[in-house]
Design an enzyme around this catalytic site. Structure first.
Site, PDB file in Angstrom:
ATOM      1  N   ASP A  91       0.835  -1.205   0.000  1.00  0.00           N
ATOM      2  CA  ASP A  91       0.000   0.000   0.000  1.00  0.00           C
ATOM      3  C   ASP A  91       0.866   1.250   0.000  1.00  0.00           C
ATOM      4  O   ASP A  91       0.543   2.240  -0.649  1.00  0.00           O
ATOM      5  CB  ASP A  91      -0.902   0.020   1.230  1.00  0.00           C
ATOM      6  CG  ASP A  91      -2.022  -0.991   1.111  1.00  0.00           C
ATOM      7  OD1 ASP A  91      -2.838  -1.076   2.017  1.00  0.00           O
ATOM      8  OD2 ASP A  91      -2.059  -1.699   0.082  1.00  0.00           O
ATOM      9  N   LYS A 109     -12.482  12.657  11.172  1.00  0.00           N
ATOM     10  CA  LYS A 109     -13.688  13.259  10.584  1.00  0.00           C
ATOM     11  C   LYS A 109     -14.105  14.462  11.427  1.00  0.00           C
ATOM     12  O   LYS A 109     -14.011  14.405  12.651  1.00  0.00           O
ATOM     13  CB  LYS A 109     -14.853  12.252  10.593  1.00  0.00           C
ATOM     14  CG  LYS A 109     -14.551  10.943   9.892  1.00  0.00           C
ATOM     15  CD  LYS A 109     -15.706   9.947  10.020  1.00  0.00           C
ATOM     16  CE  LYS A 109     -15.327   8.621   9.367  1.00  0.00           C
ATOM     17  NZ  LYS A 109     -16.326   7.559   9.576  1.00  0.00           N
ATOM     18  N   LYS A 133      -8.960   3.076  11.033  1.00  0.00           N
ATOM     19  CA  LYS A 133      -9.136   2.883   9.591  1.00  0.00           C
ATOM     20  C   LYS A 133      -8.978   1.390   9.318  1.00  0.00           C
ATOM     21  O   LYS A 133      -7.873   0.860   9.299  1.00  0.00           O
ATOM     22  CB  LYS A 133      -8.134   3.689   8.775  1.00  0.00           C
ATOM     23  CG  LYS A 133      -8.412   3.536   7.291  1.00  0.00           C
ATOM     24  CD  LYS A 133      -7.625   4.487   6.437  1.00  0.00           C
ATOM     25  CE  LYS A 133      -8.093   4.456   4.997  1.00  0.00           C
ATOM     26  NZ  LYS A 133      -8.087   3.139   4.378  1.00  0.00           N
ATOM     27  N   CYS A 173       9.992 -37.507   3.875  1.00  0.00           N
ATOM     28  CA  CYS A 173       9.910 -38.962   3.678  1.00  0.00           C
ATOM     29  C   CYS A 173      10.500 -39.399   2.332  1.00  0.00           C
ATOM     30  O   CYS A 173      10.456 -40.572   1.997  1.00  0.00           O
ATOM     31  CB  CYS A 173       8.462 -39.426   3.781  1.00  0.00           C
ATOM     32  SG  CYS A 173       7.449 -38.805   2.436  1.00  0.00           S
ATOM     33  N   LYS A 225      -2.544   7.799   7.667  1.00  0.00           N
ATOM     34  CA  LYS A 225      -1.955   6.464   7.510  1.00  0.00           C
ATOM     35  C   LYS A 225      -0.776   6.250   8.450  1.00  0.00           C
ATOM     36  O   LYS A 225      -0.020   7.170   8.713  1.00  0.00           O
ATOM     37  CB  LYS A 225      -1.475   6.272   6.064  1.00  0.00           C
ATOM     38  CG  LYS A 225      -2.581   6.235   5.021  1.00  0.00           C
ATOM     39  CD  LYS A 225      -3.292   4.906   5.045  1.00  0.00           C
ATOM     40  CE  LYS A 225      -4.112   4.659   3.791  1.00  0.00           C
ATOM     41  NZ  LYS A 225      -3.337   4.244   2.644  1.00  0.00           N
ATOM     42  N   GLU A 280       3.851   1.659  -1.259  1.00  0.00           N
ATOM     43  CA  GLU A 280       4.419   1.902  -2.594  1.00  0.00           C
ATOM     44  C   GLU A 280       3.346   2.473  -3.536  1.00  0.00           C
ATOM     45  O   GLU A 280       3.612   3.356  -4.335  1.00  0.00           O
ATOM     46  CB  GLU A 280       4.980   0.596  -3.179  1.00  0.00           C
ATOM     47  CG  GLU A 280       6.342   0.242  -2.609  1.00  0.00           C
ATOM     48  CD  GLU A 280       6.819  -1.128  -3.061  1.00  0.00           C
ATOM     49  OE1 GLU A 280       6.144  -2.121  -2.761  1.00  0.00           O
ATOM     50  OE2 GLU A 280       7.861  -1.202  -3.708  1.00  0.00           O
ATOM     51  N   LEU A 337     -11.198   8.522   0.406  1.00  0.00           N
ATOM     52  CA  LEU A 337     -10.691   9.477   1.396  1.00  0.00           C
ATOM     53  C   LEU A 337      -9.334   9.992   0.959  1.00  0.00           C
ATOM     54  O   LEU A 337      -8.546   9.225   0.410  1.00  0.00           O
ATOM     55  CB  LEU A 337     -10.491   8.777   2.742  1.00  0.00           C
ATOM     56  CG  LEU A 337     -11.698   8.479   3.617  1.00  0.00           C
ATOM     57  CD1 LEU A 337     -11.270   7.652   4.824  1.00  0.00           C
ATOM     58  CD2 LEU A 337     -12.336   9.777   4.091  1.00  0.00           C
ATOM     59  N   GLU A 349     -17.101  -1.802   6.999  1.00  0.00           N
ATOM     60  CA  GLU A 349     -16.030  -2.599   6.424  1.00  0.00           C
ATOM     61  C   GLU A 349     -16.159  -4.059   6.860  1.00  0.00           C
ATOM     62  O   GLU A 349     -16.426  -4.329   8.031  1.00  0.00           O
ATOM     63  CB  GLU A 349     -14.714  -2.007   6.939  1.00  0.00           C
ATOM     64  CG  GLU A 349     -13.535  -2.301   6.103  1.00  0.00           C
ATOM     65  CD  GLU A 349     -13.180  -1.195   5.110  1.00  0.00           C
ATOM     66  OE1 GLU A 349     -14.012  -0.289   4.826  1.00  0.00           O
ATOM     67  OE2 GLU A 349     -12.056  -1.262   4.593  1.00  0.00           O
TER      68      GLU A 349
END
Ligand code: IVH
Length: 424
Positions: A39, A298, A121, A419, A322, A41, A89, A181
């Protein structure tokens, strides 16, 4: 300032290249459930494009993903158009960007005091649930934000999701559309993967992929056997209107109606308090029962939210904050094949021990030969090892520029390492 033609062509070419790469990753992530970059990247590429567009707004390409939500509905389920689009978002990644977010809000709401609702989140799949007279009638995936897939049959198998709403005080609305979610809690994910491995079946790279794969099962009996959970975070429609005035009150009301909400939740009266909440949760992240990739901030007052409105496909009143990715560089010392109880072979990379987010990692599962080929990981390679919120580390990326000349490719063994019977 006028940009010269040759430079313009170069900038457009760069934009087109980023758009194409992002589209490929969007498809891998949203449609195939097989992300091939992390995420962080993806966010970096997305930000590169956004920065170019901010600098050269006259060159913005019509099909840029920065103006729309990624993803596409699969054809397997019936397609449903969302009555209220499921938007995206914006992101902030540090305190300065958080302050800039708050400043933009304050400029639009001069002389008003602003409270922030701070939520987890969730790193799962957004869905929309319709309740008519308190009865669950439909569940739809986010899809591309405009249309999603009808997954009602699967949604009805999610244990913690109320199929009928009840309220101790007041009436259940005639129509309620709840957004939230679907996730696979960490404990359930680990058990599912252990069961799959023991049965010689495919294991999942992370809880998000496991949840996505489970929700997309056409056979709802399979979905029912998967440990999914739903967490509510918003109301898209409510008739008659609920009469609540804040986001935090909506969450409490949703809980009273029978929905699970995040296990942490804050109401902050300053942006400094938002930052403290973020830092606290970043610390507590390993102890949470579900995977999160940040916090959602929010504006708490619903009237203020309305005044702020939307910019393109994102609300001005909310942003994702994040967490930084936790990753470290190390070397693959060996790749062994582990034999499960049923005889299934799973490749495991033996690493030079390295601390990742406070935990020493020396083994990491590579899941299957497909994952080895996808990463192109060889013995001797330098790799970045990544731990998201959960305890399970994984190889995020191989660094081919540091590959020693004698790095060894890995192939499926012909014989069982335990084996010595032939591998089938
Ligand atoms: S509110 C207008 N709250 O993040 C959009 N979203 O990057 C309002 N997400 O697809 C979304 N946890 O599925 C909201 N507590 C939370 C969330 C959350 C996860 C997801 C959401 C959306 C994505 C946007």
């Amino acid at each position: 300032m006028v940009t010269p033609m040759t430079q313009q062509a170069e900038i457009v070419a760069k934009m087109r290249q980023l758009i194409q790469i992002l589209a490929q990753h969007n498809h891998a992530y949203y449609v195939m459930d097989q992300p091939c970059i992390s995420d962080s990247e993806y966010d970096q590429l997305f930000h590169q494009l956004k920065a170019l567009e901010a600098q050269y707004p006259e060159l913005i390409q019509a099909d840029t993903p920065t103006l729309k939500v990624g993803g596409q509905a699969l054809s397997k389920f019936e397609t449903v158009t969302h009555a209220v689009p499921m938007l995206s978002l914006g992101n902030v990644f540090n305190y300065d960007e958080l302050l800039a977010f708050a400043r933009r809000i304050e400029e639009r709401l001069p002389q008003q005091s602003i409270e922030y609702d701070v939520e987890l989140k969730f790193d799962g799949l957004a869905i929309s649930l319709w309740y008519e007279k308190g009865v669950l009638v439909r569940g739809v995936t986010r899809g591309d934000g405009e249309t999603g897939e009808d997954i009602t049959q699967n949604v009805k198998t999610i244990r913690n999701l109320p199929k009928v709403l009840t309220l101790q005080a007041g009436n259940v609305p005639d129509l309620l559309e709840v957004r939230g979610e679907v996730l696979m809690p960490k404990a359930g994910f680990e058990k599912l993967n252990a069961d799959h491995q023991a049965r010689g079946e495919k294991t999942f790279a992370n809880p998000r992929n496991a949840a996505a794969g489970s929700l997309r099962q056409l056979d709802s009996n399979i979905a029912a056997a998967r440990p999914l959970a739903f967490y509510a975070y918003g109301i898209a429609q409510c008739q008659p209107h609920h009469g609540l005035s804040t986001m935090s009150a909506s969450l409490i009301w949703l809980e009273q109606l029978g929905f699970a909400v995040g296990e942490r939740h804050f109401v902050c009266d300053s942006i400094e308090a938002v930052q403290s909440a973020y830092e606290q949760i970043n610390q507590e992240r390993p102890q949470l029962s579900v995977e999160i990739d940040g916090m959602v901030i929010k504006v708490n007052d619903l009237k203020q939210q309305q005044t702020l409105g939307f910019l393109s496909r994102e609300p001005r009143w909310a942003t994702a904050y994040k967490f930084p990715a936790v990753a470290a560089l190390t070397t693959v010392e060996n790749i062994d094949w582990q034999v499960g109880r049923t005889g299934a072979l799973t490749p495991v990379a033996r690493l030079h021990p390295v601390a990742v987010g406070g935990v020493t990692v020396s083994n990491v599962t590579l899941h299957n030969i497909g994952e080895i080929q996808r990463l192109d990981v060889r013995v001797g390679d330098r790799v970045s090892v990544y731990r998201s919120g959960d305890v399970i580390p994984k190889v995020e990326k191989v660094w081919p520029e540091f590959r020693p000349v004698d790095a060894q490719e890995v192939t499926l063994p012909n014989q069982c390492p335990v084996c010595a019977s032939p591998v089938v």
